[in-house]
Design a protein around this motif. Structure first.
Motif: not given
Length: 236
Positions: A109-130
């Motif tokens: 699993k990998i997850a990331a969050t990017y804080q664009v500015n004080a009021r907005m952020n974007v996130s992404a999560n990717w999962t791969i499993e058996s």
């Protein structure tokens, strides 16, 4: 059960973590193989249910390795897990140990969050499993008799949970907006589950082929294709 872990702050911004666990279980119960509850449900009650279950044991063990980025506009983590869980019952699978239905040996699993500015952020999560283990028919027997109106089909199955569904993976993304004004806190969230519309199967269904050949085939049954979501939260 027991577990042991270690955590290391490599730098102020990066953390490494490792954890291992082992769990032993006994006095577990499950339904016996061959019980027909469609027919027996009328007479199955609290006085005879014990005749339909068998007692056994199980074990689970595994290790998880992870790395985490703690500071900055871009934060996130990644982890790999090896996990194994099995069961063993005297009246199931001829008494041999088998993979439990929720056994998934490998998971990344990998997850990331990017804080664009004080009021907005974007996130992404990717999962791969058996894929999860399952039991599938390996053959079919047709019985006919002068006492029967039509032939009877009986499926022959392989060892308990000896097949495994395809690898499961999906990507999810999200956008969070802070619309707070004054003392009223407001949040708007938009997300997309399974962005690239991966058709992860829940199980296989056996059916007759559509070409009229009389042969049978396995068909994947899937759930939750690409799914958008929108939510608004207000706190006063």
């Amino acid at each position: 059960q027991g577990s042991v872990g270690v955590q290391k702050l490599v730098t102020k911004n990066w953390t490494l973590q490792a954890e291992a666990y082992y769990k032993s279980m006994k006095n577990l119960i499950t339904y016996q193989e061959g019980s027909n509850f469609l027919i027996e449900s009328i007479i199955l009650d609290a006085s005879n249910w014990e005749n339909k279950v068998t007692e056994g044991k199980g074990r689970s063990y595994g290790v998880e390795l992870s790395i985490k980025k703690n500071l900055g506009f871009l934060k996130g983590w990644a982890s790999y897990t090896y996990a194994k869980t099995t069961r063993q019952f005297e009246a199931v699978n001829f008494g041999k140990r088998f993979d439990f239905k929720f056994d998934r040996p490998h998971s990344f699993k990998i997850a990331a969050t990017y804080q664009v500015n004080a009021r907005m952020n974007v996130s992404a999560n990717w999962t791969i499993e058996s894929g999860m283990p399952t039991t599938l028919p390996t053959g079919e027997y047709i019985f006919s008799s002068s006492n029967l109106f039509s032939p009877v089909s009986v499926l022959s199955v392989g060892a308990k949970n000896s097949f495994r569904l395809p690898t499961n993976h999906h990507l999810d993304i999200g956008l969070n907006l802070d619309l707070t004004k004054g003392k009223y806190r407001q949040m708007l969230k938009f997300g997309i589950y399974n962005v690239y519309n991966r058709k992860n199967p829940l199980y296989y269904r056996l059916r007759d082929k559509q070409d009229g050949s009389g042969e049978r085939e396995f068909v994947r049954v899937t759930l939750l294709p690409i799914t958008p979501s929108l939510s608004y939260t207000a706190r006063f």
